[in-house]
Design an enzyme around this catalytic site. Structure first.
Site, PDB file in Angstrom:
ATOM      1  N   LYS A 174     -15.210   1.266  -9.727  1.00 47.78           N
ATOM      2  CA  LYS A 174     -14.918   0.744  -8.441  1.00 47.78           C
ATOM      3  C   LYS A 174     -13.859   1.774  -7.636  1.00 47.78           C
ATOM      4  O   LYS A 174     -12.795   2.154  -8.194  1.00 47.78           O
ATOM      5  CB  LYS A 174     -14.266  -0.701  -8.776  1.00 47.78           C
ATOM      6  N   LYS A 213     -19.473   0.402  -7.478  1.00 47.72           N
ATOM      7  CA  LYS A 213     -19.211  -0.199  -6.017  1.00 47.72           C
ATOM      8  C   LYS A 213     -18.193   0.986  -5.428  1.00 47.72           C
ATOM      9  O   LYS A 213     -17.439   1.326  -6.083  1.00 47.72           O
ATOM     10  CB  LYS A 213     -18.391  -1.294  -6.442  1.00 47.72           C
TER      11      LYS A 213
HETATM   12  C1  PBG Z   1     -11.525  -7.566  -5.442  1.00 46.61           C
HETATM   13  C2  PBG Z   1     -12.600  -7.010  -4.664  1.00 46.61           C
HETATM   14  C3  PBG Z   1     -12.826  -6.556  -3.510  1.00 46.61           C
HETATM   15  C4  PBG Z   1     -14.115  -6.418  -3.014  1.00 46.61           C
HETATM   16  C5  PBG Z   1     -14.955  -7.166  -4.009  1.00 46.61           C
HETATM   17  N1  PBG Z   1     -13.791  -7.593  -5.186  1.00 46.61           N
HETATM   18  C6  PBG Z   1     -11.531  -6.011  -2.497  1.00 46.61           C
HETATM   19  C7  PBG Z   1     -11.141  -4.797  -3.089  1.00 46.61           C
HETATM   20  O1  PBG Z   1     -11.165  -4.268  -4.144  1.00 46.61           O
HETATM   21  O2  PBG Z   1     -10.253  -4.244  -2.258  1.00 46.61           O
HETATM   22  C8  PBG Z   1     -14.634  -5.774  -2.130  1.00 46.61           C
HETATM   23  C9  PBG Z   1     -16.152  -5.992  -1.421  1.00 46.61           C
HETATM   24  C10 PBG Z   1     -16.599  -5.550  -0.237  1.00 46.61           C
HETATM   25  O3  PBG Z   1     -15.954  -4.879   0.328  1.00 46.61           O
HETATM   26  O4  PBG Z   1     -17.675  -6.372   0.165  1.00 46.61           O
HETATM   27  N2  PBG Z   1     -10.676  -6.858  -6.016  1.00 46.61           N
END
Ligand code: PBG
Length: 331
Positions: free
Chosen positions: A198, A251
């Site tokens: 991520k 992601k």
């Molecule tokens: C929780 C999370 C996030 C997203 C998914 N789970 C936000 C982040 O990490 O700041 C983002 C999903 C999206 O942008 O559609 N941490």
């Protein structure tokens, strides 16, 4: 690499032979999307009868719990069989205790979806603290830094509470080291979809508006990955599989397609990719201006994500894309 069987010489290679008609093109298509591989993210909030559109994500809403049964029916009718839940709690605190409250907003949402859809719908839940902490970070603070090891039991507690409410799959997403092991130890039998790779991505912008989870200070770069790093992403993938993840997630999706493909090569567990809020918003905004064809751009990007190796695609286009795929199959 040139294989002997590839018709690569200029005299014999005529790629257009197989592109002449829609039927021929359909026959030789390498990547096919199916509604059952799509996961629809849903934002759940308090209240009744609420469908509040998210300004930066046209067509996406914050839903009150009583709206979920209808949403589940629409998704299932279209062939989308899984959702990923995010919660907007009524109040927040420093530890994010709303994340593991027995009557927390996502816990209520899970119970409602179970009641309405039984086992027809796969209910996946994001396991993170950022929507529940007053400071908006994904873990608890010590001073101004995020305390990794103090966060792990809270993530395990959250996952346990969500599993007890009836979630089918828990998806730890806080990017704390050891989070998958902590959840696995607490829940030996629960499927884990680990947000393994991520990146600290600019493409999460609209989500933070949607989920009211922007950090109050600083950013997430001490725990989310540097988008410049691909090999490190694979280290994260292997570590999460080692810690007990059943599936892993990459992601964002399009900006990290190389990682989806590389992850596909190094592990045999199911791979999900998350086409995040900013990827969705960018297509929507360009389409609104007439600069892109919404449907074509969405389907092309989803197909690319699948082509790279994701068997599961989390996307805000899920419902719409399932409709388009049905049209294509019928037409
Ligand atoms: C929780 C999370 C996030 C997203 C998914 N789970 C936000 C982040 O990490 O700041 C983002 C999903 C999206 O942008 O559609 N941490």
């Amino acid at each position: 690499m040139t294989l002997l069987t590839d018709p690569t010489t200029t005299t014999t290679h005529r790629g257009r032979r197989l592109r002449r008609t829609p039927a021929l093109r359909a026959m030789v298509r390498e990547t096919r999307l199916a509604p059952s591989m799509l996961v629809a993210p849903l934002f759940v909030r308090a209240g009744r009868g609420i469908r509040e559109e998210i300004a930066s994500m046209p067509g996406q809403h914050r839903l009150s719990v009583d709206e979920l049964a209808g949403e589940a029916t629409r998704l299932l009718d279209a062939g989308v069989r899984s959702v990923l839940l995010f919660g907007l709690p009524a109040s927040k605190d420093a530890d994010g205790s709303g994340a593991w409250a027995a009557d927390g907003i996502v816990q209520q949402a899970i119970r409602e979806l179970r009641r309405a859809a039984g086992d027809d719908l796969v209910v996946i839940v994001d396991v993170c603290l950022c929507e529940y902490t007053s400071h908006g970070h994904c873990g608890v603070l010590r001073g101004e830094s995020i305390d990794n090891d103090a966060t792990l039991p809270l993530l395990a507690r959250t996952a346990t509470s969500l599993a007890e409410a009836g979630a089918d799959v828990v998806a730890p997403s806080a990017m704390m080291d050891g989070q998958v092991a902590a959840v696995r130890e607490a829940l030996p039998d629960e499927p884990i979809l680990a947000y393994a790779a991520k990146h600290a991505s600019a493409f999460y912008g609209p989500f933070r508006e949607a989920a009211d989870s922007a950090p109050a200070f600083g950013d997430r770069r001490t725990y989310q990955m540097d988008p410049a790093n691909g090999r490190e992403a694979l280290v994260e993938v292997l570590a999460d599989v080692d810690e007990g993840a059943d599936m892993i997630m990459v992601k964002p999706a399009l900006p990290a397609l190389d990682i989806v493909a590389a992850a596909r090569d190094i592990t045999n567990v199911p791979i999900a990719a998350y086409q995040v809020s900013g990827e969705y918003a960018a297509i929507c905004a360009a389409a609104e201006r007439g600069w892109l064809d919404r449907r074509a751009a969405a389907l092309e990007s989803l197909t690319a994500i699948a082509r790279a190796g994701a068997g599961i695609v989390v996307t805000y286009f899920a419902l719409e894309a399932a409709g388009w795929l049905r049209d294509e199959a019928g037409g």
